[in-house]
Scaffold this motif. Sequence first.
Motif, PDB file in Angstrom:
ATOM      1  N   GLU A 134       0.857  -1.114  -0.131  1.00  0.00           N
ATOM      2  CA  GLU A 134      -0.026   0.127   0.146  1.00  0.00           C
ATOM      3  C   GLU A 134       0.844   1.275  -0.111  1.00  0.00           C
ATOM      4  N   VAL A 165       1.194   5.256   1.258  1.00  0.00           N
ATOM      5  CA  VAL A 165       0.627   6.117   2.201  1.00  0.00           C
ATOM      6  C   VAL A 165       1.332   7.470   1.840  1.00  0.00           C
ATOM      7  N   LYS A 183      -3.520  -2.196   6.880  1.00  0.00           N
ATOM      8  CA  LYS A 183      -4.534  -1.150   7.206  1.00  0.00           C
ATOM      9  C   LYS A 183      -4.428  -0.878   8.800  1.00  0.00           C
ATOM     10  N   ILE A 236      -1.499   1.434   9.841  1.00  0.00           N
ATOM     11  CA  ILE A 236      -1.745   2.828   9.839  1.00  0.00           C
ATOM     12  C   ILE A 236      -2.674   3.528  10.663  1.00  0.00           C
ATOM     13  N   THR A 273      -1.438  11.163   7.985  1.00  0.00           N
ATOM     14  CA  THR A 273      -1.224  10.281   6.840  1.00  0.00           C
ATOM     15  C   THR A 273      -2.500  10.143   6.148  1.00  0.00           C
ATOM     16  N   LYS A 274      -2.377   9.625   4.780  1.00  0.00           N
ATOM     17  CA  LYS A 274      -3.506   9.352   3.942  1.00  0.00           C
ATOM     18  C   LYS A 274      -3.075   8.398   2.944  1.00  0.00           C
ATOM     19  N   VAL A 275      -3.932   7.252   3.116  1.00  0.00           N
ATOM     20  CA  VAL A 275      -3.632   6.002   2.195  1.00  0.00           C
ATOM     21  C   VAL A 275      -4.232   6.376   0.816  1.00  0.00           C
TER      22      VAL A 275
END
Length: 793
Positions: free
Chosen positions: A52, A54, A255, A258, A483-485
């Motif tokens: 993923e 981030v 997931k 984070i 933070t932003k996925v």
Amino acid sequence: MKNQDLDETIDIRKLFYLLLSKWIWFVGTVFVSIVVASLYLAMTPKKYLRTEKVLFVESQKNDQSGMDKQLSEYISIGSLQGSNNINDKILTLQDPMIMQEVVRLLGLETSYQLRRPLKDKEFYKNSPIDFSFGDKSLMLPIEISLELLNENEFNIEEIKQFDSNTNEYISFDEGYKGQFGDTIHTAIGSLLINKTSYYKADYDNKQIIVSSCPIPMISTHYSANLGIQKINKEANVIQISMTDTSIKRADDILKTLITVYNTNWLKDKNRIAVSTSEFINSRLAIIEKELTSVDHDINLFKSKNNVSDIDEAGKEYMRQSNESEQRIFEMNTRLSLARYIRKSLDVSKDDYHMIPVNTGLESNVVERQITSYNDLLIKRNNLLYNSSKKNPLILQINHNLEALRNNLILNLDELIYSINLFITKQESNTTQRGNNLTSNNPEKVSFLLSAERRQKVKESLYLFLLHKREQNELSKIFVAYSTKVIDPPHGSLSPINPKRKIILLIALIIGLGVPAAFIYVLDLYDNDINNRDDIKLLTIPFIGELPQMADKKRVKRRKQTRIQNSKLAVKEGLNDPLNEAFRSIRTNLSFMFQNSDKGHVIMISSLHPGSGKTFISMNLALSTALSESKSLVINADLRQGALSEYVGNPKNKGLSFLLRNKEERLKDNVVKGTLHPNVDVVPLGMIPPNPAELLMKPKFKELLDEARKEYDFIFIDCPPIDLITDTMIISKHVDTTLFVIRSKLADKRDLPYIDNLYSENSYPNMAVILNGVVEYNSKYGYGRRYAKYSRYR
């Protein structure tokens, strides 16, 4: 022979045909290696890679002043190098405490596997049972093997616990039978096993393996499979990867990682907010009391001195000095805050506490130092959670904190001094203007103005702190995660390990390479002469080769090699490879005797017994007989009568009788036409006690001279040259020596000796016949080479 090693270079073509002849080896080893590789693939758990991306959102930095600027600075919590240091964020994500929290939230400390023949089936979030360790915390890994009897009962077959001293599992073989929901008291503690909604009848009588491990230990395993790296140097984007045997579990870990990071970040943010809130509330309580006291003093003074008219003078005074007074209020507010913070720093060196931020000091240097101090203190507290105060890293941080505190005290002292100086100057100017306006009643006006000034300062500070308290409370509620996925967990559905294609390719290479290497090594250390290539460096003329017609599966070697002398291979009308080979040798012999029409004496010998001299002598004679030539075969090996067996091994006549008795005539000791009308044989007769002495008699030469007149070819079957001297005696009376080298019997190390015999003219007119070349091990392929002649029959 040329003075060089016979194996200087690798003959690729020869090696290819050698390997091709052993094709069954390759089929077998390739089959076995593919089967082993398939079993390995079936037994090895498949691992998948999930990733993923981030984005770390940058803090909003602008040139605003006042409350908006302070609020933005307060919300942006950074590190010593700045609030957006991507390396610090990566290190924070790799903190073991974060992974331990992930393991705790997802319940990864316990795993369940269904026992299967090749590879166990692992459950994740769909296990038919649920396990918990009851009365005490789990200190060491345990493994429980239990059988699910039915939907109500189970049987614990074995319990194992890890022993840290031996690094092995200790087995407790006690059996426990219980029902789901019951607490089972075992040797390692109380166990509680419940049935879940995923239980099916298919699980009856199946074995489940439950493995449970302390969270710090299992988190180390998952941390080792976690990868974090920057996408590039410019962007604040990182890629987080997870390798696991379960796709869903890997996605959940990414997931939750984070989520835990954001939760911890918010906790750290709120620590400073709480500290600031405590500071504001304590100051509000003090200022409220002070403001009440000032208000009471002013009202009491006015009522006692009847100075209501002074209000107009005060208004005039305030209008004239509005700008100066407003600045004095602001400076007094800042002075009170600076003094409070300065006082809070006058503690012992071991007393570490948060310093309020966003207090309105309007000093960028002090605010930055407070932020750095608080961030470093948070790091210290996080490290201290899993360590001790004697940790070198903790000691280093303590040293840095002390240095920051000293610098902050110094800057606060300078700030307080500068504010006091400014206030003193402004108050002096204001007092001068007030004196000019209140000269009629200076004492009363002066007291009232001073009291009102204090009242204004307290009101201003009180309102400011009220505003800050509301702002601080809003910052607690307002959550703007850093933070932003931008790319949720994803990845290929194909496993990254084991790599099926690579493993099968390796298995194929091993299946081909192992037998090839084995065959090559065997050939490398094989000193046997196998085919014509092995004698190509001989300087002796090569007259022909004879294929081995025996069963390929039972080719005999060395001392086991025996020629069935009673067999005749050459027959009229046959076009098999062996007949064609004898015809080829017969043709080559004819070229050797072009200058002579009759009486060719040919001696046939070898280095080793069993090379096929007798067989070649008889069949070569038959081959010449088929070309209308008259041939005589003499059994000159007086120590054994192998050749005599072709004519019944007569004992009343033969070479031994001819050599012992001067009166014996050649025609009386010849077996005529038994094998072919044009082939006569002089058998051995009786084995004499003195073979060498008989051959040295003049009678032997006379015998050959007589045979020359009557026969076209005289073939002498001689004993091996390496054992006795008979062959050397016979060689004095012959025209040609055919030296037989037997494939699989002769040794390559014998070739220099044989070649020296030729170079030293030890035997007249030497030529080599290679006998017994195995068809399927030869690149020449006799069957293919000679079979084409059969269609001309």
